[in-house]
Motif scaffolding. Structure first.
Motif, PDB file in Angstrom:
ATOM      1  N   UNK A 230       0.873  -1.076  -0.122  1.00  0.00           N
ATOM      2  CA  UNK A 230       0.123  -0.001   0.016  1.00  0.00           C
ATOM      3  C   UNK A 230       0.889   1.282   0.201  1.00  0.00           C
ATOM      4  N   UNK A 231       2.363   1.141  -0.402  1.00  0.00           N
ATOM      5  CA  UNK A 231       3.030   2.304  -0.217  1.00  0.00           C
ATOM      6  C   UNK A 231       2.877   3.150   1.299  1.00  0.00           C
ATOM      7  N   UNK A 232       2.709   2.301   2.223  1.00  0.00           N
ATOM      8  CA  UNK A 232       2.392   2.777   3.592  1.00  0.00           C
ATOM      9  C   UNK A 232       3.957   2.735   4.462  1.00  0.00           C
ATOM     10  N   UNK A 233       4.544   3.798   3.761  1.00  0.00           N
ATOM     11  CA  UNK A 233       5.972   3.936   4.511  1.00  0.00           C
ATOM     12  C   UNK A 233       5.951   3.864   5.998  1.00  0.00           C
ATOM     13  N   UNK A 234       4.924   4.842   6.574  1.00  0.00           N
ATOM     14  CA  UNK A 234       4.960   4.637   7.815  1.00  0.00           C
ATOM     15  C   UNK A 234       4.999   3.279   8.507  1.00  0.00           C
ATOM     16  N   UNK A 235       4.056   2.603   8.119  1.00  0.00           N
ATOM     17  CA  UNK A 235       3.922   1.259   8.716  1.00  0.00           C
ATOM     18  C   UNK A 235       4.950   0.183   8.289  1.00  0.00           C
ATOM     19  N   UNK A 236       5.807   0.500   7.188  1.00  0.00           N
ATOM     20  CA  UNK A 236       7.084  -0.128   6.934  1.00  0.00           C
ATOM     21  C   UNK A 236       8.039   0.017   8.040  1.00  0.00           C
ATOM     22  N   UNK A 237       8.372   1.368   8.387  1.00  0.00           N
ATOM     23  CA  UNK A 237       9.281   2.003   9.187  1.00  0.00           C
ATOM     24  C   UNK A 237       8.824   1.251  10.746  1.00  0.00           C
ATOM     25  N   UNK A 238       7.590   1.197  10.911  1.00  0.00           N
ATOM     26  CA  UNK A 238       7.286   0.947  12.237  1.00  0.00           C
ATOM     27  C   UNK A 238       7.563  -0.529  12.536  1.00  0.00           C
ATOM     28  N   UNK A 239       7.263  -1.307  11.354  1.00  0.00           N
ATOM     29  CA  UNK A 239       7.781  -2.846  11.592  1.00  0.00           C
ATOM     30  C   UNK A 239       9.307  -3.009  11.425  1.00  0.00           C
ATOM     31  N   UNK A 240      10.056  -2.106  10.875  1.00  0.00           N
ATOM     32  CA  UNK A 240      11.346  -2.287  10.894  1.00  0.00           C
ATOM     33  C   UNK A 240      12.057  -2.190  12.224  1.00  0.00           C
ATOM     34  N   UNK A 241      11.329  -1.028  12.816  1.00  0.00           N
ATOM     35  CA  UNK A 241      11.793  -0.317  14.062  1.00  0.00           C
ATOM     36  C   UNK A 241      11.356  -1.754  15.244  1.00  0.00           C
ATOM     37  N   UNK A 242      10.173  -2.381  14.802  1.00  0.00           N
ATOM     38  CA  UNK A 242       9.754  -3.297  16.142  1.00  0.00           C
ATOM     39  C   UNK A 242      10.881  -4.353  15.676  1.00  0.00           C
ATOM     40  N   UNK A 243      11.277  -4.839  14.632  1.00  0.00           N
ATOM     41  CA  UNK A 243      12.075  -5.908  14.291  1.00  0.00           C
ATOM     42  C   UNK A 243      13.647  -5.514  15.167  1.00  0.00           C
ATOM     43  N   UNK A 244      14.158  -4.253  14.722  1.00  0.00           N
ATOM     44  CA  UNK A 244      15.313  -3.925  15.553  1.00  0.00           C
ATOM     45  C   UNK A 244      14.984  -4.070  17.058  1.00  0.00           C
ATOM     46  N   UNK A 245      13.862  -3.585  17.612  1.00  0.00           N
ATOM     47  CA  UNK A 245      13.671  -3.589  19.146  1.00  0.00           C
ATOM     48  C   UNK A 245      13.674  -4.785  19.462  1.00  0.00           C
ATOM     49  N   UNK A 246      13.302  -5.740  18.677  1.00  0.00           N
ATOM     50  CA  UNK A 246      12.916  -7.321  19.092  1.00  0.00           C
ATOM     51  C   UNK A 246      14.315  -7.821  19.259  1.00  0.00           C
ATOM     52  N   UNK A 247      15.226  -7.589  18.223  1.00  0.00           N
ATOM     53  CA  UNK A 247      16.669  -7.953  18.231  1.00  0.00           C
ATOM     54  C   UNK A 247      17.442  -7.464  19.240  1.00  0.00           C
TER      55      UNK A 247
END
Lengths: 247, 251
Positions: free
Chosen positions: A210-227
């Motif tokens: 959906x070209x929803x960059x906010x969602x993409x960045x949010x998930x990337x941040x979540x993955x980073x925080x889980x790591x």
């Protein structure tokens, strides 16, 4: 000490501010501000989509990591302590280690399909060799003198393992587990993106579609925080258990 | 004795693989004999070799960029507590972030061309280069720098004659770890956009036989071993005062 910690906090805050600024200045199709990412996270949390996805990802992580550790640690130990095991396995493992884990994915799909089993297999491949090498190197470098002292005092075998070998091995075993776990997190997200999309990977790809960059960045941040979280958690346990290692 | 054991290990591995391969058949696990045939075919296939070579280029470019960024950054962090406090939180955040997670947004930002692979390679390997350099820069013996200062060495002189020789073997160690990650992420990136080696793997997985796929894995293994060994040799040649650079170091 307080000074450097203050600078570190300042740096994180400044980083978030820069993210916000770039996000506001660039078109939303390319990049989104931090606030938009947070509101996406909040929305997904309220609708329970995010917690369910994180739970699913963590379940895959746990299964793959446990399977990998159960095999890698004993084999690594045998490689470090027994001469002929080490020499026989060394060339093969050096070879397999040189293959990027991602390259196995097409092969794993042939064996395990596109769903949960295959995801777990990818996690295993991603973290197995890392843990094996670290354990083998650690076990090979256990201080001989420690074992010699125990032998001089004619310690029985059980005592020798319980009070010398295991405490001497805990530091490198925990390093192996920690690095393996971080690799496993990478494996989970790789598997969820490259196979049939699932859990966090599915949320990420849905946002991308959906070209929803906010969602993409949010998930990337979540993955980073889980790591980061799993690593800090193990470091914390390490410091508690291994009091004698560091002041 | 060591050599004998190693050869026995490899022979046993190939034997088990062969037996398992015959048992399950080519469609699940091609035995080494058929993989070898495919490997010979691959070596004679000019188009395939060109594809492999062309897909290595962005990995190398990305690796060089990662070294150019990571090494000065790591040295700076190692010698300056303030810069370390500023940069370290970000480096430790990015080093645990799987580069796969960043792939979808990178596709939006830079497309799926040549530079996409370069970007993925840089983003995955730069943190390892930085951290390895940092860890060695922190450990440079203070006394060496103090001796330099006592003899009135300027900052530049101290850097050139003390810091660099002390850092050098570690820079190469960092470069090796970076190179391992560069090759890994190159394959990952190409699997996502189905081009180069990743595309070849994908295509081979459509075959009924797994022989070609396994032959490709062996070829990639050869590239990885060659790259790692080459840098190890380079380390021993350039910094003979530090031995053991060629020992296989896990990242």
């Amino acid at each position: 000490m307080i000074g450097t910690r203050f600078i570190a906090v300042l740096s994180v805050v400044a980083g978030l501010a820069v993210w916000e600024l770039i996000g506001r200045l660039s078109p939303p199709v390319l990049f989104s501000p931090a606030s938009a990412a947070f509101s996406y996270l909040w929305h997904q949390t309220v609708t329970m989509a995010l917690p369910v996805a994180i739970g699913g990802s963590l379940a895959t992580l746990a299964a793959g990591f446990a399977l990998s550790a159960v095999v890698a640690l004993p084999v690594g130990f045998a490689m470090g302590r027994v001469y002929w095991v080490r020499e026989m396995l060394h060339p093969i493992l050096t070879g397999i280690y040189a293959i990027p884990p991602a390259a196995f994915i097409p092969f794993l799909i042939v064996w395990f399909g596109l769903f949960a089993h295959s995801r777990i297999a990818i996690v295993v491949i991603m973290c197995f060799f890392e843990m094996l090498t670290i354990t083998a190197t650690g076990a090979a470098t256990i201080d001989r003198r420690l074992l010699d002292v125990a032998r001089s005092f004619s310690a029985p075998r059980v005592r020798m393992i319980g009070s010398v070998l295991i405490p001497a091995s805990l530091p490198f075993l925990s390093t192996a587990l920690r690095i393996g776990l971080v690799r496993a997190v990478a494996g989970v997200i790789t598997a969820e993106l490259l196979l049939s999309p699932a859990n966090l990977g599915k949320l990420l790809l849905d946002s991308a579609a959906r070209f929803n960059t906010a969602g993409m960045l949010a998930i990337i941040a979540t993955v980073a925080l889980i790591g980061l979280a799993v690593q800090q958690m193990l470091l914390w346990v390490e410091r508690r258990v291994l009091r004698w290692e560091r002041p | 004795m060591t050599l004998l054991l190693r050869l026995t290990g490899v022979a046993l591995f190939l034997l088990i693989w062969e037996i398992a391969g015959r048992h399950w058949g080519d469609s699940l696990l091609a035995p080494p004999s058929s993989v070898a045939v495919e490997l010979v075919a691959l070596a004679g296939d000019a188009a395939a070799l060109t594809t492999i070579w062309v897909s290595l280029a962005p990995a190398l470019v990305g690796f060089v960029i990662a070294c150019c960024i990571g090494m000065p950054l790591g040295a700076l962090m190692g010698r300056s507590p303030v810069w370390n406090a500023l940069i370290h939180p970000w480096v430790s955040l990015f080093v645990v972030t799987s580069v796969a997670a960043i792939v979808p947004i990178l596709i939006l930002l830079v497309g799926t061309g040549w530079w996409f692979v370069v970007a993925v390679v840089v983003l995955s390997s730069v943190w390892y280069v930085t951290l390895t350099t940092y860890q060695s820069a922190v450990r440079i013996d203070r006394r060496w720098l103090d001796v330099g200062r006592s003899f009135g060495a300027s900052r530049l002189q101290a850097f050139r004659t003390i810091m660099l020789p002390a850092l050098f073997p570690y820079l190469l160690a960092g470069a090796r770890i970076g190179l391992v990650h560069a090759i890994r992420s190159m394959v990952l990136a190409q699997l996502f956009i189905v081009s180069g080696i990743g595309g070849m793997l994908n295509e081979a997985s459509m075959d009924i036989s797994t022989a070609r796929m396994l032959a490709l894995l062996v070829a990639i293994m050869g590239i990885g071993l060659l790259a790692n060994h080459g840098l190890g040799r380079l380390a021993d040649g350039l910094a003979p005062w530090q031995t053991g650079g060629s020992a296989s170091t896990p990242p």
